[in-house]
Design an enzyme around this catalytic site. Structure first.
Site, PDB file in Angstrom:
ATOM      1  N   SER A  98      -3.514  -5.335   9.454  1.00 47.89           N
ATOM      2  CA  SER A  98      -3.641  -3.881   9.572  1.00 47.89           C
ATOM      3  C   SER A  98      -5.036  -3.482  10.046  1.00 47.89           C
ATOM      4  O   SER A  98      -5.444  -2.335   9.885  1.00 47.89           O
ATOM      5  CB  SER A  98      -3.349  -3.215   8.219  1.00 47.89           C
ATOM      6  OG  SER A  98      -2.013  -3.439   7.830  1.00 47.89           O
ATOM      7  N   LYS A 118      -0.188 -10.444   7.716  1.00 45.75           N
ATOM      8  CA  LYS A 118       0.031  -9.056   8.109  1.00 45.75           C
ATOM      9  C   LYS A 118      -1.344  -8.487   8.436  1.00 45.75           C
ATOM     10  O   LYS A 118      -2.232  -8.446   7.583  1.00 45.75           O
ATOM     11  CB  LYS A 118       0.681  -8.244   7.000  1.00 45.75           C
ATOM     12  CG  LYS A 118       0.853  -6.765   7.394  1.00 45.75           C
ATOM     13  CD  LYS A 118       1.119  -5.866   6.216  1.00 45.75           C
ATOM     14  CE  LYS A 118       1.100  -4.402   6.681  1.00 45.75           C
ATOM     15  NZ  LYS A 118       1.172  -3.447   5.556  1.00 45.75           N
ATOM     16  N   GLY A 149       0.390  -4.478  11.542  1.00 47.17           N
ATOM     17  CA  GLY A 149       0.434  -3.680  10.325  1.00 47.17           C
ATOM     18  C   GLY A 149       0.738  -2.212  10.541  1.00 47.17           C
ATOM     19  O   GLY A 149       0.722  -1.432   9.588  1.00 47.17           O
ATOM     20  N   SER A 196       0.828  -1.211   0.000  1.00 44.79           N
ATOM     21  CA  SER A 196       0.000   0.000   0.000  1.00 44.79           C
ATOM     22  C   SER A 196       0.859   1.257   0.000  1.00 44.79           C
ATOM     23  O   SER A 196       0.622   2.190  -0.777  1.00 44.79           O
ATOM     24  CB  SER A 196      -0.925   0.001   1.220  1.00 44.79           C
ATOM     25  OG  SER A 196      -1.684  -1.184   1.275  1.00 44.79           O
ATOM     26  N   ASN A 197       1.876   1.300   0.871  1.00 40.31           N
ATOM     27  CA  ASN A 197       2.755   2.460   0.917  1.00 40.31           C
ATOM     28  C   ASN A 197       3.587   2.596  -0.343  1.00 40.31           C
ATOM     29  O   ASN A 197       4.058   3.685  -0.675  1.00 40.31           O
ATOM     30  CB  ASN A 197       3.662   2.389   2.147  1.00 40.31           C
ATOM     31  CG  ASN A 197       2.948   2.815   3.405  1.00 40.31           C
ATOM     32  OD1 ASN A 197       2.822   4.000   3.695  1.00 40.31           O
ATOM     33  ND2 ASN A 197       2.442   1.847   4.161  1.00 40.31           N
TER      34      ASN A 197
END
Length: 294
Positions: free
Chosen positions: A167, A165, A189, A46-47
């Site tokens: 989040s 993971k 996350g 995502s980042n």
């Protein structure tokens, strides 16, 4: 195919110059990360603005990470697409390049149809098609789909699903309980939940703040591992407040500006994401200074 997931991973960003991927700046960032205690690099997440990248751009970025990562660092690649077929195809491609594991985010366009049975079937099919371990990526803030404990329980014992993971908010305990008895690692996350998650049994985290301040994020992990509860809690409180002022307030653009403060190449996100206004940059700068990061 199980693999141990432990420590702090940086979900690295993608630097752009005039909307084009800058492999030069990206390479510089990876060369700096490889000198840190980061346990791994999560690329194409995502980042990393993966949803805004072409497949050829993804491959180019991955080539740089694999060439420049530290010997002590794992490479986790985001390979999730909306269809199982596409996910398997791209995952096989990156597995052939030499990644250590793939992270597969839940499909989300048809979110109402992403039932427990649909997710169990999808992750099972992907895992059985690959020669590298699969990581479940639970990111309901982005996808609107929350992996249930039932799904985790069904998948945790699969020989090629190594972990998750997470989040989401408030689900860590139920996931760890669902995976009990299986060789299945859960990673937080965000740095905001890293310490409490590890106290419950998580083995580390994939945290955006590590893009800008990797040493501090790894220090939190190390203090917990060493049993220094007081020091870990103090650092957790500092990083929690900072993270709320960075990713929590401004998302990818905030993370990228914090990276500039930390000595990395950040820059602007790719449109339609907006660049930060000067007052927003000043807000992050003040938060980083208050946290003792600059």
């Amino acid at each position: 195919m199980k693999t141990k997931l432990a420590g702090v991973f940086a979900p690295i960003t993608t630097p752009f110059v005039n909307e084009e991927v800058s492999l030069k700046k990206f390479k510089s960032n990876i060369q700096k990360y490889n000198k840190t205690p980061l346990a791994g690099i999560f690329v194409l997440g995502s980042n990393g603005e993966s949803k805004s990248l072409t497949e050829s751009e993804k491959i180019s970025l991955l080539e740089v990470v694999l060439a420049e990562r530290g010997d002590h660092q794992m490479v986790m690649a985001g390979t999730g697409y909306e269809s199982t077929r596409q996910t398997i195809s791209f995952s096989k491609k990156v597995a052939g390049m030499g990644v250590d594991c793939v992270s597969v985010v839940t499909p989300s366009y048809f979110k109402k149809q992403m039932t427990d049975d649909a997710l169990i079937a999808m992750y099972t099919e992907v895992a059985e098609a690959l020669t590298v371990p699969v990581i479940i990526y639970n990111a309901p803030g982005f996808t609107g789909v929350t992996v249930s404990p039932k799904v985790v329980k069904a998948l945790a014992s699969h020989p090629n699903i190594a972990g998750m993971k997470d989040s989401s908010t408030g689900n860590m305990s139920s996931y760890l309980l669902a995976a009990q008895g299986a060789d299945f690692n859960v990673l937080a996350g965000t740095v905001s939940t890293l310490l409490p998650s590890m106290m419950l049994g998580a083995t580390g985290g994939v945290v955006s703040l590590a893009n800008a301040f990797p040493a501090s994020s790894c220090d939190l992990y190390d203090r917990h591992l060493a049993g220094d509860a007081a020091a870990a809690l103090k650092l957790h409180n500092t990083l929690y407040v900072l993270n709320q002022s960075v990713s929590g307030s401004f998302g990818v653009a905030g993370v990228k500006y914090a990276m500039e403060l930390g000595g990395f190449h950040g820059g602007d996100p790719r449109k339609p994401l907006l660049s930060l206004k000067e007052k927003d940059k000043e807000s992050i700068r003040a938060a980083a200074k208050a946290a003792g990061m600059i």
